[in-house]
Design a protein around this motif. Structure first.
Motif, mmCIF file in Angstrom:
data_model
loop_
_atom_site.group_PDB
_atom_site.id
_atom_site.type_symbol
_atom_site.label_atom_id
_atom_site.label_comp_id
_atom_site.label_asym_id
_atom_site.label_seq_id
_atom_site.Cartn_x
_atom_site.Cartn_y
_atom_site.Cartn_z
ATOM 1 N N PHE A 1 0.851 -1.195 0.000
ATOM 2 C CA PHE A 1 0.000 0.000 0.000
ATOM 3 C C PHE A 1 0.882 1.239 0.000
ATOM 4 O O PHE A 1 1.970 1.231 0.593
ATOM 5 C CB PHE A 1 -0.903 0.073 1.247
ATOM 6 C CG PHE A 1 -1.743 -1.132 1.467
ATOM 7 C CD1 PHE A 1 -1.317 -2.135 2.303
ATOM 8 C CD2 PHE A 1 -2.972 -1.257 0.844
ATOM 9 C CE1 PHE A 1 -2.092 -3.257 2.518
ATOM 10 C CE2 PHE A 1 -3.754 -2.373 1.065
ATOM 11 C CZ PHE A 1 -3.314 -3.379 1.896
ATOM 12 N N ARG A 2 0.374 2.298 -0.644
ATOM 13 C CA ARG A 2 1.126 3.547 -0.620
ATOM 14 C C ARG A 2 0.181 4.685 -0.954
ATOM 15 O O ARG A 2 -0.710 4.554 -1.802
ATOM 16 C CB ARG A 2 2.262 3.509 -1.623
ATOM 17 C CG ARG A 2 3.165 4.726 -1.619
ATOM 18 C CD ARG A 2 4.101 4.774 -0.409
ATOM 19 N NE ARG A 2 4.887 6.004 -0.398
ATOM 20 C CZ ARG A 2 6.099 6.111 -0.959
ATOM 21 N NH1 ARG A 2 6.652 5.075 -1.557
ATOM 22 N NH2 ARG A 2 6.731 7.261 -0.894
ATOM 23 N N ILE A 3 0.366 5.788 -0.237
ATOM 24 C CA ILE A 3 -0.350 7.021 -0.554
ATOM 25 C C ILE A 3 0.674 8.053 -0.991
ATOM 26 O O ILE A 3 1.666 8.291 -0.281
ATOM 27 C CB ILE A 3 -1.146 7.526 0.662
ATOM 28 C CG1 ILE A 3 -2.214 6.503 1.061
ATOM 29 C CG2 ILE A 3 -1.815 8.864 0.350
ATOM 30 C CD1 ILE A 3 -2.952 6.848 2.340
ATOM 31 N N LEU A 4 0.440 8.665 -2.126
ATOM 32 C CA LEU A 4 1.326 9.692 -2.666
ATOM 33 C C LEU A 4 0.580 11.000 -2.813
ATOM 34 O O LEU A 4 -0.645 11.018 -2.998
ATOM 35 C CB LEU A 4 1.827 9.293 -4.047
ATOM 36 C CG LEU A 4 2.929 8.266 -4.198
ATOM 37 C CD1 LEU A 4 3.264 8.100 -5.680
ATOM 38 C CD2 LEU A 4 4.168 8.659 -3.423
ATOM 39 N N LYS A 5 1.341 12.077 -2.780
ATOM 40 C CA LYS A 5 0.768 13.376 -3.130
ATOM 41 C C LYS A 5 0.977 13.620 -4.626
ATOM 42 O O LYS A 5 1.926 13.098 -5.242
ATOM 43 C CB LYS A 5 1.434 14.471 -2.322
ATOM 44 C CG LYS A 5 1.153 14.381 -0.821
ATOM 45 C CD LYS A 5 1.795 15.537 -0.077
ATOM 46 C CE LYS A 5 1.484 15.445 1.417
ATOM 47 N NZ LYS A 5 2.116 16.565 2.177
ATOM 48 N N ILE A 6 0.108 14.412 -5.199
ATOM 49 C CA ILE A 6 0.228 14.775 -6.616
ATOM 50 C C ILE A 6 1.622 15.357 -6.876
ATOM 51 O O ILE A 6 2.100 16.224 -6.125
ATOM 52 C CB ILE A 6 -0.861 15.774 -7.011
ATOM 53 C CG1 ILE A 6 -2.238 15.122 -6.895
ATOM 54 C CG2 ILE A 6 -0.645 16.290 -8.434
ATOM 55 C CD1 ILE A 6 -3.396 16.104 -7.062
#
Lengths: 114, 114
Positions: free
Chosen positions: A10-15
Motif C-alpha cells: 500500500f502507498r499514498i502519494l501526493k500529486i
C-alpha cells in the motif's frame, strides 16, 4: 517458493511525487509484465519485458517508466504522480517457451494519489 | 485486435447451486484462453487454461470450462458452489504475439448466499 513478490503493498502519494513499485520473481521467468486494475475494467497492460535489457509499451504506458537490468527484477516508476494513476498495480511473469504459458501474479500494490 | 467480454458484472448464487460464468472472445486465429480467480486483496490465481485438444478443460477447485469455437465462447462452470468460491473471476485471451501478452475481460464478481 516465493513466486512474484511486490513491494510495497500500500502507498499514498501526493500529486507530483514520484515513486518506484518493486517487483521480483524467483522462477527464472524471461517475461515480466506490469498491469493496472481499475474497477470494472479488468487488467490493462502498462509495460512488459521479454528479457533483461528489453522492454516495450503495453496498452496504457503514459506516465510510467520501467527498466529490466536483471532477469529477476522489473521495477515500475511513476515520475509525476497524478490522481488518474490511483489504482491497484499487478506484476506478473511467465516462461518464454510457448504461447500457452500462463502468467503468474504478485499480490499487488494498492496506490492512492491525493 | 483481440478482446474479451464478460457480460455479467455481478452474479449471486446460493451455496450448493451450479454456476456458469460467461466469456466471449474475439481473436483471428486459434486463441489461448485462461480463467483466473482473484480473492479480495490478492493477486490472480490461474484456474485453468485452453490452447488445443479437448475442448472441455478441467481446472483447480472443481472448475471446468468449455471452448466453443462456433460461439467464440469459453464459459466457466462449477456443479456445486462453495462459500469460499466468492471472488472475482477474469477470462483472458492470448495468442501468437510477441511477449505472450494477454487481454483480460472486465471480470465477474461472484457472491455466494448461504
Amino acid at each position: 517458493n516465493a513466486g512474484v513478490t511486490q513491494t510495497p503493498k500500500f502507498r499514498i502519494l501526493k500529486i507530483g511525487q514520484s515513486m518506484t513499485l518493486q517487483c521480483t520473481q524467483d522462477m527464472n521467468h524471461n517475461y515480466m509484465y506490469w498491469y493496472r486494475q481499475d474497477p470494472g475494467m479488468g487488467l490493462k497492460l502498462i509495460y512488459y519485458s521479454v528479457g533483461a535489457g528489453i522492454t516495450d509499451k503495453g496498452e496504457v504506458p503514459n506516465g510510467y517508466n520501467v527498466s529490466r537490468s536483471t532477469t529477476e527484477d522489473f521495477p515500475l516508476r511513476l515520475e509525476l504522480a497524478a490522481p488518474s494513476q490511483t489504482s491497484v498495480y499487478f506484476c506478473a511473469s511467465s516462461f518464454r517457451a510457448g504461447q500457452n504459458q500462463p502468467q503468474h501474479f504478485g499480490d499487488g500494490t494498492r496506490l492512492s494519489i491525493l | 485486435a483481440q478482446s474479451v467480454t464478460q457480460p455479467d458484472i455481478h452474479i449471486t448464487v446460493s451455496e450448493g447451486a451450479s454456476l456458469e460464468l460467461r466469456c466471449n472472445y474475439s481473436y483471428g486465429a486459434t486463441p489461448y484462453l485462461f480463467w483466473y480467480v482473484q480473492s479480495p486483496g490478492q493477486g490472480l490465481q490461474l484456474l485453468l487454461k485452453y490452447f488445443s485438444g479437448d475442448t472441455l478443460v478441467q481446472g483447480i477447485k472443481g472448475f471446468e470450462a468449455e471452448f466453443k469455437r462456433s460461439q467464440s465462447s469459453f464459459n466457466l462452470r462449477k456443479p456445486s458452489v462453495h462459500w469460499s468460491d466468492a471472488a472475482e473471476y477474469f477470462c483472458a485471451v492470448g495468442g501468437n504475439n510477441a511477449g505472450n501478452m494477454l487481454t483480460f475481460g472486465g471480470g465477474t464478481r461472484l457472491m455466494v448466499k448461504p
